[in-house]
Design an enzyme around this catalytic site. Sequence first.
Site, PDB file in Angstrom:
ATOM      1  N   LYS A 124      89.364 -19.283 126.635  1.00  0.00           N
ATOM      2  CA  LYS A 124      88.076 -18.711 126.222  1.00  0.00           C
ATOM      3  C   LYS A 124      87.827 -18.947 124.732  1.00  0.00           C
ATOM      4  O   LYS A 124      86.678 -19.173 124.320  1.00  0.00           O
ATOM      5  CB  LYS A 124      88.037 -17.207 126.516  1.00  0.00           C
ATOM      6  CG  LYS A 124      88.183 -16.817 127.974  1.00  0.00           C
ATOM      7  CD  LYS A 124      87.128 -17.452 128.848  1.00  0.00           C
ATOM      8  CE  LYS A 124      87.716 -18.509 129.751  1.00  0.00           C
ATOM      9  NZ  LYS A 124      86.721 -19.130 130.650  1.00  0.00           N
ATOM     10  N   ARG A 137      75.098 -31.378 117.495  1.00  0.00           N
ATOM     11  CA  ARG A 137      74.231 -32.344 118.177  1.00  0.00           C
ATOM     12  C   ARG A 137      72.768 -31.899 118.164  1.00  0.00           C
ATOM     13  O   ARG A 137      71.923 -32.521 118.781  1.00  0.00           O
ATOM     14  CB  ARG A 137      74.722 -32.540 119.615  1.00  0.00           C
ATOM     15  CG  ARG A 137      76.114 -33.139 119.699  1.00  0.00           C
ATOM     16  CD  ARG A 137      76.666 -33.114 121.118  1.00  0.00           C
ATOM     17  NE  ARG A 137      75.836 -33.901 122.015  1.00  0.00           N
ATOM     18  CZ  ARG A 137      75.332 -33.439 123.155  1.00  0.00           C
ATOM     19  NH1 ARG A 137      75.552 -32.184 123.524  1.00  0.00           N
ATOM     20  NH2 ARG A 137      74.606 -34.216 123.924  1.00  0.00           N
ATOM     21  N   HIS A 147      74.115 -17.455 126.403  1.00  0.00           N
ATOM     22  CA  HIS A 147      75.213 -18.337 126.010  1.00  0.00           C
ATOM     23  C   HIS A 147      76.095 -17.659 124.962  1.00  0.00           C
ATOM     24  O   HIS A 147      77.322 -17.621 125.090  1.00  0.00           O
ATOM     25  CB  HIS A 147      74.641 -19.647 125.465  1.00  0.00           C
ATOM     26  CG  HIS A 147      75.687 -20.605 124.986  1.00  0.00           C
ATOM     27  ND1 HIS A 147      76.239 -21.570 125.794  1.00  0.00           N
ATOM     28  CD2 HIS A 147      76.298 -20.729 123.779  1.00  0.00           C
ATOM     29  CE1 HIS A 147      77.141 -22.256 125.107  1.00  0.00           C
ATOM     30  NE2 HIS A 147      77.187 -21.763 123.881  1.00  0.00           N
ATOM     31  N   HIS A 150      77.956 -14.511 126.409  1.00  0.00           N
ATOM     32  CA  HIS A 150      79.123 -14.860 127.221  1.00  0.00           C
ATOM     33  C   HIS A 150      80.280 -15.353 126.361  1.00  0.00           C
ATOM     34  O   HIS A 150      81.419 -14.904 126.514  1.00  0.00           O
ATOM     35  CB  HIS A 150      78.755 -15.934 128.237  1.00  0.00           C
ATOM     36  CG  HIS A 150      79.941 -16.525 128.936  1.00  0.00           C
ATOM     37  ND1 HIS A 150      80.646 -15.846 129.897  1.00  0.00           N
ATOM     38  CD2 HIS A 150      80.564 -17.716 128.789  1.00  0.00           C
ATOM     39  CE1 HIS A 150      81.645 -16.595 130.317  1.00  0.00           C
ATOM     40  NE2 HIS A 150      81.620 -17.729 129.658  1.00  0.00           N
ATOM     41  N   TYR A 187      81.208 -31.844 135.709  1.00  0.00           N
ATOM     42  CA  TYR A 187      79.815 -32.278 135.545  1.00  0.00           C
ATOM     43  C   TYR A 187      79.543 -32.674 134.097  1.00  0.00           C
ATOM     44  O   TYR A 187      78.957 -33.727 133.823  1.00  0.00           O
ATOM     45  CB  TYR A 187      78.871 -31.160 135.979  1.00  0.00           C
ATOM     46  CG  TYR A 187      77.411 -31.547 135.851  1.00  0.00           C
ATOM     47  CD1 TYR A 187      76.716 -32.058 136.937  1.00  0.00           C
ATOM     48  CD2 TYR A 187      76.739 -31.419 134.634  1.00  0.00           C
ATOM     49  CE1 TYR A 187      75.382 -32.438 136.817  1.00  0.00           C
ATOM     50  CE2 TYR A 187      75.421 -31.799 134.504  1.00  0.00           C
ATOM     51  CZ  TYR A 187      74.745 -32.301 135.597  1.00  0.00           C
ATOM     52  OH  TYR A 187      73.439 -32.679 135.465  1.00  0.00           O
TER      53      TYR A 187
END
Length: 301
Positions: A124, A137, A147, A150, A187
């Site tokens: 984590k 990026r 996001h 979490h 993915y």
Amino acid sequence: MSSPNVTTSSNYWDFLFTELADPRTNHWPLISSPVPGLTIIASYLYFVLNFGPKYMANRKPFQMQKTLVVYNFIQVLVSVYLFLEGLDGAWLRHYSWRCQPVDFDNNPAAMRVARGCYIYFLAKISELLDTVFFTLRKKDNQITFLHLYHHTVMPMISWGATKYYPGGHGTFIGVINSFVHIVMYTYYMMAAMGPQYQKYLWWKKYITNLQMVQFGMAFAHSAQLLWTDCGYPRWSVFFTLPNAIFFYMLFNDFYKKSYGSKKAAAAKLANDAANADNNNTHPTTTPTTTPSADKVASKEL
């Protein structure tokens, strides 16, 4: 001589972070005190919310294709290890699916599970790099509240589990979450490998389905503690159940908005094709049907 207030504070600190802790894991790096972990999280939030965006404001996005492929591949390997360890070391051999207390013994089986909890915690921490890469990026649209929520909360929860309850009923969530991460980081890795792999990523929307199944399983499994007593702390359901409901509702809403009709699905596929060069696109990001859904999906689990 120290003042009574200092002595009392010291006593509280020792009680909370030494006496209540599991002595088997309390001496492991980053576990004995909450300060190192909180410092990492505070530095992370400062970078992704303040320093990072300012630093990148007048710079071009970093091209990190090779870095992302390697990073995601490592995350897949770690997730595979945690998933298999959780099954072989606990849930398929020794654990009760109904209710399982923590084994605080020093026997090999109990220590194996405790080490798994610790590695899950370290994983984590490592996943904070997800957001760092987004920042470098300039993918600011993927750094949503969920996001950050979490990625901030999960290290703290897994730290607490490793320090106080490294094993037992609560590890089920970590096992199924590790399986989801195998699929998700696979993915991400394929998406980061370039546009030529986009045709193999048709299963994007099913990752959202998998996430919702995960929340349902976590809720059902944790809810058993409400009527079954095996020694595992019942108060834990006040954290696990609301979070499971919260995330399920948000991802279900996102799924309906993104894939709820053939028209939406077709638009989604067209958008994916148009942005095939967007490496490491998250499976549940930026739906074409509504701008607000972007606030829901961004690498939550």
